[in-house]
Design an enzyme around this catalytic site. Structure first.
Site, PDB file in Angstrom:
ATOM      1  N   GLY A  31       0.851  -1.227   0.096  1.00 15.86           N
ATOM      2  CA  GLY A  31       0.013  -0.314   0.171  1.00 15.86           C
ATOM      3  C   GLY A  31       0.594   1.235   0.483  1.00 15.86           C
TER       4      GLY A  31
ATOM      5  N   ARG B 265     -16.371 -14.295  -9.029  1.00 16.54           N
ATOM      6  CA  ARG B 265     -15.703 -12.702  -9.259  1.00 16.54           C
ATOM      7  C   ARG B 265     -16.350 -12.094  -9.084  1.00 16.54           C
ATOM      8  NH1 ARG B 265     -10.485 -12.338 -11.004  1.00 16.54           N
ATOM      9  NH2 ARG B 265      -9.375 -14.292 -11.439  1.00 16.54           N
TER      10      ARG B 265
ATOM     11  N   HIS C 189       0.719   1.082 -13.311  1.00 15.29           N
ATOM     12  CA  HIS C 189       1.836  -0.486 -13.376  1.00 15.29           C
ATOM     13  C   HIS C 189       3.206  -0.090 -13.730  1.00 15.29           C
ATOM     14  CE1 HIS C 189       1.929  -3.921 -15.309  1.00 15.29           C
ATOM     15  NE2 HIS C 189       3.031  -3.419 -16.034  1.00 15.29           N
TER      16      HIS C 189
HETATM   17  C1  GAR Z   1       3.776  -1.231  -7.345  1.00 13.76           C
HETATM   18  O1  GAR Z   1       4.830  -1.191  -8.209  1.00 13.76           O
HETATM   19  C2  GAR Z   1       2.094  -1.071  -8.707  1.00 13.76           C
HETATM   20  O2  GAR Z   1       3.073  -0.217  -9.588  1.00 13.76           O
HETATM   21  C3  GAR Z   1       2.056  -1.801  -8.803  1.00 13.76           C
HETATM   22  O3  GAR Z   1       2.475  -3.162  -7.408  1.00 13.76           O
HETATM   23  C4  GAR Z   1       3.205  -2.952  -6.646  1.00 13.76           C
HETATM   24  C5  GAR Z   1       2.060  -2.209  -5.467  1.00 13.76           C
HETATM   25  O4  GAR Z   1       2.827  -1.810  -4.510  1.00 13.76           O
HETATM   26  N1  GAR Z   1       1.062  -2.844  -9.568  1.00 13.76           N
HETATM   27  C6  GAR Z   1       1.303  -4.090 -10.136  1.00 13.76           C
HETATM   28  O5  GAR Z   1       1.955  -4.243 -10.947  1.00 13.76           O
HETATM   29  C7  GAR Z   1      -0.476  -3.826 -11.162  1.00 13.76           C
HETATM   30  N2  GAR Z   1      -0.566  -4.717 -12.174  1.00 13.76           N
HETATM   31  P1  GAR Z   1       2.417  -0.649  -3.176  1.00 13.76           P
HETATM   32  O6  GAR Z   1       1.567  -1.759  -2.614  1.00 13.76           O
HETATM   33  O7  GAR Z   1       3.225  -0.856  -2.415  1.00 13.76           O
HETATM   34  O8  GAR Z   1       1.502   0.392  -3.276  1.00 13.76           O
END
Ligand code: GAR
Length: 216
Positions: free
Chosen positions: A14, A67, A111
């Site tokens: 998060g 889902r 992303h």
């Molecule tokens: C982030 O790097 C985000 O860009 C990626 O997951 C991570 C979450 O980190 N999202 C994806 O890969 C979606 N396809 P966080 O929980 O610390 O924000």
């Protein structure tokens, strides 16, 4: 202008959610984070949100048979919170086309690659494998296809010869924390809109500043 009510959907750490919450504390930020929803009850981000006294809800996808039934409850939670915009922040669950349509042009995602390159998982490994010299992150409107949709904002970082997936991920994550609040502000203020399948930014933002502040 009335602030847009935003739900942030997470699955884990998060840190992007925290960046959005921090940005939204500024009085002139055009959005407020009204709820945080995680599909994993044990997500560290959920604990953080609860500690900050935010509305923080766990909807354990494993407790649902399909889902669709998961998304019915998700939709209910979003309606209860009177949400205008949904921001996916490390939400690692595919949505059905029906749900995505419900939130068309009102749901955004971050992303960790320069889309359309390196969709899916293990993006940093993919980037290193491909030998690219510049990597980065993308905020886009969500479409039914995974990691696709009109691009709102991107930030670039260099790839160094000594990079591992972890060092590259850390550099990109820093950029994510800058570009995601920027993109949310553009959407919430109505300055970024979809025209066909491209995003038009009504008011010039200083893209140079965004890029310079994130390249490290
Ligand atoms: C982030 O790097 C985000 O860009 C990626 O997951 C991570 C979450 O980190 N999202 C994806 O890969 C979606 N396809 P966080 O929980 O610390 O924000």
């Amino acid at each position: 202008m009335k602030k847009k009510r935003v739900a942030v959907l997470i699955s884990g750490r998060g840190s992007n959610m925290q960046a959005l919450v921090a940005a939204a504390q500024a009085p002139r930020f055009p959005a407020e984070i009204v709820t945080v929803i995680s599909n994993r009850p044990d997500a560290p981000g959920l604990t953080w949100a609860k500690r900050k006294k935010l509305s923080a809800i766990a909807l354990d996808h494993k407790a649902y048979r399909s889902r669709q039934s998961f998304e019915l409850d998700l939709q209910q939670a979003l309606e209860t919170a009177n949400v205008d915009l949904v921001a996916l922040a490390g939400f690692m669950r595919l949505m059905t086309p029906g749900f995505v349509e419900l939130w068309r042009d009102r749901m955004i995602n971050i992303h960790p690659s320069l889309l359309p390159s390196f969709k899916g998982l293990h993006t940093h490994e993919q980037a290193l494998e491909a030998g690219v010299k510049i990597a980065g992150c993308t905020v886009h409107f969500v479409r039914p296809e995974m990691d696709a949709g009109p691009i709102i904002a991107q930030a670039a970082v260099p790839v160094l010869d000594r990079d591992t997936p972890a060092t590259l991920a850390a550099r990109i994550l820093k950029a994510e924390h800058v570009v995601y609040p920027t993109a949310l502000a553009l959407v919430a203020s109505g300055k970024a809109r979809c025209v066909g399948e491209k995003v038009v930014i009504d008011q010039k933002i200083n893209v140079k500043n965004v890029l310079h502040s994130t390249v490290c």
